[in-house]
Motif scaffolding. Structure first.
Motif, PDB file in Angstrom:
ATOM      1  N   ARG A  83       7.959  -9.418  -1.590  1.00 31.07           N
ATOM      2  CA  ARG A  83       6.828  -8.600  -1.416  1.00 31.07           C
ATOM      3  C   ARG A  83       6.724  -8.160   0.205  1.00 31.07           C
ATOM      4  O   ARG A  83       6.980  -8.990   1.069  1.00 31.07           O
ATOM      5  CB  ARG A  83       5.480  -9.623  -1.359  1.00 31.07           C
ATOM      6  N   THR A 143       3.153  -2.611   3.432  1.00 33.96           N
ATOM      7  CA  THR A 143       3.555  -1.076   3.100  1.00 33.96           C
ATOM      8  C   THR A 143       3.436  -0.388   4.313  1.00 33.96           C
ATOM      9  O   THR A 143       3.698   0.919   4.172  1.00 33.96           O
ATOM     10  CB  THR A 143       2.394  -0.673   2.203  1.00 33.96           C
ATOM     11  N   LYS A 193       4.719  -2.721  -4.065  1.00 29.21           N
ATOM     12  CA  LYS A 193       4.633  -3.360  -2.850  1.00 29.21           C
ATOM     13  C   LYS A 193       5.791  -4.486  -2.882  1.00 29.21           C
ATOM     14  O   LYS A 193       6.022  -5.498  -2.303  1.00 29.21           O
ATOM     15  CB  LYS A 193       3.389  -4.035  -2.734  1.00 29.21           C
TER      16      LYS A 193
END
Length: 363
Positions: free
Chosen positions: A161, A164, A196
């Protein structure tokens, strides 16, 4: 253009049981020709030829594989750079062993850590991303990972993850938020839709000094054990010293032991036709297929087959097949595997079964 010494570390300890019967304990997948003209570990080295010198390549492996590796590896790879683990302890010990070795040899240097057996389709783009990763690690003193833009909701890969927002406006570099274990399919789909998440490629770039400092803080016991034998590295006493400390090291991956807990890790999202070649169905995206979606390596004659994989390593037999769909057929000198394509992950279980039956000759 930075001028810090660059090194490549290849983690090559694994057994690759999902590629039985081609992959065996003594000839694991990184030491066989699965995807190219050469054994996979040499294909891996070829990938970064324009970025790191072969003579600055290091390989961490085990006793079983070291001899064969010595025979098969490119001549330019210094054989004293083959580091032998007495026991397998996941990736954190493997990486600190390499980092200490680099420190001992070079004082400090950049390290790129690679798995032994990945396939890369777009070498130019791969080189560009590696150059960016090296430059970033050199200029920022950060740990850098390469994440892969996912192309389908894989349940066989770990995910990353990432934030952004780039670290600076217009940069290709982002902050890593966390590592996520292999997900269920529904969750994998959510990951992909969110934009993401990236696949965790297992590629890391950093300075030896930077990663060692992280071990000191986050895995202090492991650091202390290895630090204690630092002066023995690159001497005749190295193997004895490693044999004494290694079995006591914590069995933990670098992802969870270090990267998860570290405060600032950088991540470069990339796309260069990456495939971790984890199981027989992976050959689909590595080889050209015929008009019915079949992959054929070695000798075969087929009628009415669709989306199959035929892989013949026996050299002297002809595989023939009629009317098969989504099936994998692999032939070696002493064994044949026939497997539904959606069950290729279970080849491991067959290896276990053969072990139980005492068929050590086939393992």
């Amino acid at each position: 253009e930075g001028n810090m010494q660059r090194t490549a570390i290849i983690m090559a300890g694994g057994g690759g049981t999902r590629f039985w019967p081609v992959s065996r304990m003594t000839t694991p997948k990184q030491l066989v020709k699965l995807t190219g003209n050469d054994v996979m570990i040499n294909e891996t080295i070829k990938h970064y030829d324009h970025v790191v010198d072969r003579k600055d390549t290091f390989i961490v492996t085990n006793e079983k594989q070291a001899q064969l590796m010595d025979k098969l590896l490119f001549d330019e790879v210094d054989r004293s750079h083959i580091l032998i683990e007495p026991v397998q302890r996941n990736t954190a010990p493997c990486i600190i062993y390499a980092a200490m070795t680099i420190k001992r040899l070079y004082g400090d240097a950049l390290m790129a850590v690679f798995p032994a057996d990945h396939h890369i389709a777009d070498i130019r783009e791969y080189e560009r991303v590696l150059e960016l990763a090296f430059k970033t690690a050199e200029e920022t003193n950060k740990m850098v990972t390469v994440g892969i833009w996912p192309t389908f909701p894989s349940t066989g890969y770990g995910y990353i993850r990432f934030s952004t927002n780039p670290v600076e406006p217009g940069s290709e570099v982002f902050y890593l938020r966390r590592f996520v274990e292999k997900p269920e399919e529904s969750i994998a789909k959510e990951y992909i839709n969110s934009k993401k998440y990236l696949w965790n490629s297992g590629m890391f770039i950093w300075k030896a000094s930077v990663i060692l400092e992280q071990y000191k803080q986050l895995l202090p016991e492991m650091y202390a054990s290895m630090e204690a034998i630092f002066d023995k590295l690159r001497t005749p006493e190295e193997q004895e010293a490693i044999a004494a400390v290694y079995p006591g090291l914590e069995k933990v991956s670098v992802d969870y032991g270090i990267m998860e807990k570290a405060s600032e890790v950088y991540c470069i999202p990339a796309e260069f036709g990456w495939n971790d070649v984890g199981s027989w169905d992976a050959l689909d995206s590595v080889f050209n297929k015929d008009e019915n979606g079949n992959v054929r390596v070695g000798q075969s004659e087929i009628i009415d087959c669709e989306r199959c994989v035929f892989f013949d390593e026996s050299g002297d037999k002809l595989t023939t097949a009629i009317g098969l769909e989504d099936t994998v057929v692999v032939q070696t000198k002493d064994a044949i595997l026939v497997c539904a394509k959606d069950k290729v992950q279970d080849v491991k279980q067959m290896v276990e079964l053969l072990k139980e039956k005492g068929r050590v000759d086939l393992l």
